[in-house]
Scaffold this active site. Structure first.
Site, PDB file in Angstrom:
ATOM      1  N   GLU A  33     -10.954  22.582  30.660  1.00 54.57           N
ATOM      2  CA  GLU A  33     -11.616  21.354  30.210  1.00 54.57           C
ATOM      3  C   GLU A  33     -11.143  20.972  28.819  1.00 54.57           C
ATOM      4  OE1 GLU A  33     -12.893  19.051  32.306  1.00 54.57           O
ATOM      5  OE2 GLU A  33     -14.295  20.593  32.970  1.00 54.57           O
ATOM      6  N   GLY A  84     -19.547  12.292  36.078  1.00 54.37           N
ATOM      7  CA  GLY A  84     -18.427  13.116  35.636  1.00 54.37           C
ATOM      8  C   GLY A  84     -17.544  13.540  36.799  1.00 54.37           C
ATOM      9  N   LEU A  85     -17.551  12.765  37.889  1.00 53.65           N
ATOM     10  CA  LEU A  85     -16.760  13.131  39.071  1.00 53.65           C
ATOM     11  C   LEU A  85     -15.611  12.139  39.289  1.00 53.65           C
ATOM     12  CD1 LEU A  85     -19.703  14.214  41.405  1.00 53.65           C
ATOM     13  CD2 LEU A  85     -18.212  15.676  40.026  1.00 53.65           C
ATOM     14  N   SER A 114     -15.262   8.689  39.255  1.00 52.44           N
ATOM     15  CA  SER A 114     -15.301   7.484  40.083  1.00 52.44           C
ATOM     16  C   SER A 114     -14.296   6.469  39.548  1.00 52.44           C
ATOM     17  CB  SER A 114     -16.704   6.899  40.121  1.00 52.44           C
ATOM     18  OG  SER A 114     -17.145   6.602  38.824  1.00 52.44           O
ATOM     19  N   GLU A 147      -6.583   2.505  32.215  1.00 48.26           N
ATOM     20  CA  GLU A 147      -7.838   2.920  31.573  1.00 48.26           C
ATOM     21  C   GLU A 147      -7.707   2.872  30.046  1.00 48.26           C
ATOM     22  OE1 GLU A 147      -9.935   5.599  33.903  1.00 48.26           O
ATOM     23  OE2 GLU A 147     -11.332   6.212  32.334  1.00 48.26           O
ATOM     24  N   ASP A 196      -7.640  13.408  35.884  1.00 48.24           N
ATOM     25  CA  ASP A 196      -8.436  12.783  36.944  1.00 48.24           C
ATOM     26  C   ASP A 196      -7.558  11.967  37.887  1.00 48.24           C
ATOM     27  OD1 ASP A 196     -10.286  13.845  35.260  1.00 48.24           O
ATOM     28  OD2 ASP A 196     -11.083  11.930  34.550  1.00 48.24           O
TER      29      ASP A 196
END
Ligand code: GLA
Length: 389
Positions: A33, A123-124, A126, A159, A171
């Site tokens: 992380e 936090g997945l 999307s 982004e 991600d």
């Protein structure tokens, strides 16, 4: 699970023609992380929750887009000046379209219908699922096949520039390139990945959404990036060959840490140790040493909480409840932090008890409900329907 027949029928009703369907999943990070933007290693997997885009080309250069989840629509004219930072989901769509065009893909106009079962704010990822599914749809219906790594970079650039979040590559990479039944060990500097089989004979991956998202998340994310860069700048005086924290070994860090201000020292210690933990965890997973894998997950959480300081009391609570449950081999916060979810490695036979105890205890102590998801490792972005069902 998104019903593909339903989204196809809805598309036909709204736009009056036949769509192709594309899908990209969310992700959960098992370990590694805040290492991606330091050129380091991460070990995420794509999850069985995804964003689906129904898409068909138009004769003009307009993108008409509708979100099933939000019941909102928007329009982008590819021949008009760019718009960014509106603060809406349209920014992701426009960003991906514009960046694709800058990469020499002349896009056709498109009708798009988007539906997602990736929980938002959990936090997945999307956002990555949206970027990658839209990028795949827009390029394919315009007659281009964009390499998956490139698609990930396009999502990330969208982004950065159109949404204003300076995210790393994890991600988008795993949403584009995830592999069913596998986690991906991604080398975020080389942009290369190794598929690591996920041995789920005895355990399941369980995600607990804290259902909180603290304001701090995006400003602190950028602060952490800057603190890591500061660390590199100071350490370079002693280690002239390093360009990112990825290049610093634990021994180097121990030798030169006295030169770092206290806060920077803690941030660097997290990143250097987390990179080593990610490689060790990958090795453990390869040998099905799940206890060792779990041990590294607990350590990762402690380091994110104490050194990197990106956890929060709700995430810490979920992890400490997990620590008190039988059959939990490891648990940690996952994703950027300051809310969102934890990821847990739980033995099959203890799953029901884990669910029960976590929901009861979490709600008792916070007055907030947790959502619990069990997911296998899913396949990355792909076309899921092209004229035949
Ligand atoms: C967010 C970012 C990723 C990564 C994680 C932290 O999810 O989008 O790039 O930096 O935080 O590991």
């Amino acid at each position: 699970m998104i019903n593909l027949k339903q989204i196809r029928a809805d598309f036909q009703e709204i736009y009056n023609h036949e769509p192709r369907l594309f899908q990209a999943p969310g992700r959960v990070n098992l370990i590694g992380e805040h290492t991606d933007y330091n050129g380091g290693f991460v070990l995420p997997m794509a999850i069985e929750y995804a964003t689906t885009v129904a898409a068909a080309p138009r004769e003009d250069r307009k993108i008409r887009v509708r979100s099933v989840n939000l019941n909102e629509e928007g329009e982008i004219d590819l021949d008009a000046p760019e718009q960014k930072l509106r603060g809406s989901w349209i920014d992701y769509v426009e960003g991906v379209a514009r960046i694709l065009e800058r990469q020499n893909a002349k896009l056709r106009g498109a009708d798009l219908l988007i539906a997602s079962d990736v929980p938002t704010g959990a936090g997945l990822s999307s956002s990555a699922a949206l970027e990658i599914s839209v990028g795949l749809a827009l390029s394919e219906i315009s007659g281009y096949t964009v390499e998956k790594v490139k698609l990930a970079l396009i999502g990330q650039a969208a982004e950065h520039e159109f949404v204003g979040a300076k995210v790393g590559i994890m991600d988008q990479f795993v949403s584009a390139m995830g592999k069913k039944g596998h986690a991906l060990l991604i080398d975020c500097r080389e942009l290369k990945a190794k598929q690591v089989p996920l041995d789920t004979k005895d355990v399941v991956i369980v995600i607990c959404n804290s259902n909180v998202k603290h304001e701090l998340a995006s400003s602190e994310y950028n602060t952490r990036r800057a603190e890591c860069e500061k660390g590199v700048e100071i350490l370079r005086k002693f280690l002239p060959d390093i360009t990112q924290l990825r290049d610093v070994t634990i021994e180097d860090f121990e030798r030169y840490k006295v030169h770092l201000p206290e806060i920077i020292k803690k941030r660097c210690r997290h990143v250097v140790a987390e990179n080593a933990r990610t490689l060790a965890a990958t090795e453990a997973l390869g040998k099905s040493h799940l206890k060792e894998f779990g041990r590294l997950m607990w350590l990762s959480h402690a380091s994110l909480r104490d050194d990197y300081e990106v956890s929060c009391k709700e995430l810490d609570l979920l992890v400490s409840i997990a620590a008190d449950c039988e059959g939990v081999l490891g648990a940690r916060m996952t994703g950027g932090g300051f809310g969102g979810s934890t990821v847990n490695l739980v033995r099959h036979e203890n799953l029901n008890n884990f669910r029960k105890k976590t929901s009861t205890e979490y709600e008792r102590q916070t007055n907030i409900k947790t959502d619990i998801y069990v997911s296998g490792a899913a396949e990355g972005a792909r076309e899921v329907f092209n004229g035949e069902i």
